[in-house]
Design a protein around this motif. Sequence first.
Motif, PDB file in Angstrom:
ATOM      1  N   GLY A 351      71.653  55.698  39.230  1.00 41.07           N
ATOM      2  CA  GLY A 351      70.989  55.392  40.483  1.00 41.07           C
ATOM      3  C   GLY A 351      69.683  56.137  40.618  1.00 41.07           C
ATOM      4  N   PHE A 352      69.192  56.198  41.850  1.00 44.80           N
ATOM      5  CA  PHE A 352      67.897  56.828  42.100  1.00 44.80           C
ATOM      6  C   PHE A 352      67.894  58.295  41.676  1.00 44.80           C
ATOM      7  CE2 PHE A 352      65.381  59.444  44.999  1.00 44.80           C
ATOM      8  CZ  PHE A 352      64.122  58.931  44.775  1.00 44.80           C
ATOM      9  N   GLY A 353      68.955  59.038  42.000  1.00 42.62           N
ATOM     10  CA  GLY A 353      69.007  60.466  41.699  1.00 42.62           C
ATOM     11  C   GLY A 353      68.994  60.758  40.213  1.00 42.62           C
ATOM     12  N   LEU A 354      69.824  60.047  39.416  1.00 43.32           N
ATOM     13  CA  LEU A 354      69.886  60.289  37.981  1.00 43.32           C
ATOM     14  C   LEU A 354      68.595  59.868  37.280  1.00 43.32           C
ATOM     15  CD1 LEU A 354      73.555  59.265  37.085  1.00 43.32           C
ATOM     16  CD2 LEU A 354      72.638  61.525  37.664  1.00 43.32           C
ATOM     17  N   ILE A 355      68.021  58.767  37.739  1.00 41.28           N
ATOM     18  CA  ILE A 355      66.757  58.303  37.132  1.00 41.28           C
ATOM     19  C   ILE A 355      65.651  59.328  37.384  1.00 41.28           C
ATOM     20  CG2 ILE A 355      64.945  56.558  37.265  1.00 41.28           C
ATOM     21  CD1 ILE A 355      67.112  54.483  37.806  1.00 41.28           C
TER      22      ILE A 355
END
Length: 397
Positions: A351-355
């Motif tokens: 998701g946004f955090g891992l990316i």
Amino acid sequence: MLIYTRVIMFFLLGMVFFNDVPKDNLYLKGYVIFAVIVFVCNHFLIISEKHVRISFYLILLDGLLSFSFGIFFPHMTLYLILFGIVAVTLAIHESSKIRLWMGFAMFFLSWGIVMVYSARVMGDWAIFENLISGSFVGFGAVVGSLIRKLYDAQETMDAQYKQLNESHVALTDAHQQLRLYSEQVESLTTIRERNRIARDIHDTVGHKMTALIVQLELARELLKLDSRKSEDTLKTCDNLARGALQELRFSVRTLHEDEGEEYRFIPMIRTMLNDFRESTQLEAKLSVSGDPVVVPISLQPTLIRIIQESVTNAKRHGGATICHIKLNCSEEEILLVIIDNGMGTGLISKGFGLINMKERIEEHGGSVTFESNEGEGFCVKVQFPLLERTWTAGKKV
């Protein structure tokens, strides 16, 4: 002092020859005076830097005048003292070995001619007197060569001192330029880090505030229809608000460190984990091996962000209660491993955090892997090589 000594010796020897001339022999007295004048004039021409090219020929002229004294005064071996002075001069001023050997060959030839002439005129070879006076010529040649070596050594030392001084000046200039460059790099690094923090605030806090607004609007609508669902929505809003506040605190703390205070890397991690525990009840255990001092300053905010994002995901998405953080610091690489006891997943969806985390890590030439299995928690492994960094072109996230 050596210059004046040579002139004085010419005058003294000239007086000896002049006094030896009979009073009625005015021509020979005049020649002695003329020869001394030539000796003195040649002396100042030889030591002058303007006449370096003809100095050898001027020295040969001195040798010819010395030879003439041997012819005009066959009963005296004092002319060999003049040859000794000439030998000193030749050894000092002439560096060409060919000319040196040529000069000494002419001396031995002149000495032999004068000895033969004196023997015929005086009827005596005067071997002992010639050897004593001739030894002064050899002594003069040795002394002249030693003085020449001293001059060469002095010139070498002067040249080396000049080069050393020039190197010192160049090194000082390079140090000044390096200091200015370091200040520019530091300024650019600070600006880049502040831009990164601004981007993080926009990406994290902005994202959470947007979600908070949406949830608040939903809670307002649900408040009229279903109070129970409205309460759940308000809890979500509370979590979003707390997360946004935590992000703001960390960003402000980072900016505060950039303004000049000592960047306390490990204490900041511990403070962040303690604050997170108070708000989420997640127990985080930090273990550090190696010396954290080797961690570059530019890399420290990134590591803190990775830990913050990982513990946030562990609590929010995995429902974890314990999170183990292992930081290994060495001169070759920085290794960070974060493992939680959450519910895990069989399929990792970035998701946004891992990316955002992956992009941040790759900006510093690092690499990250995410590992998880259903019911076995989540693991984040981050590696930052310090000696050699690589980037893979064309690799998609």
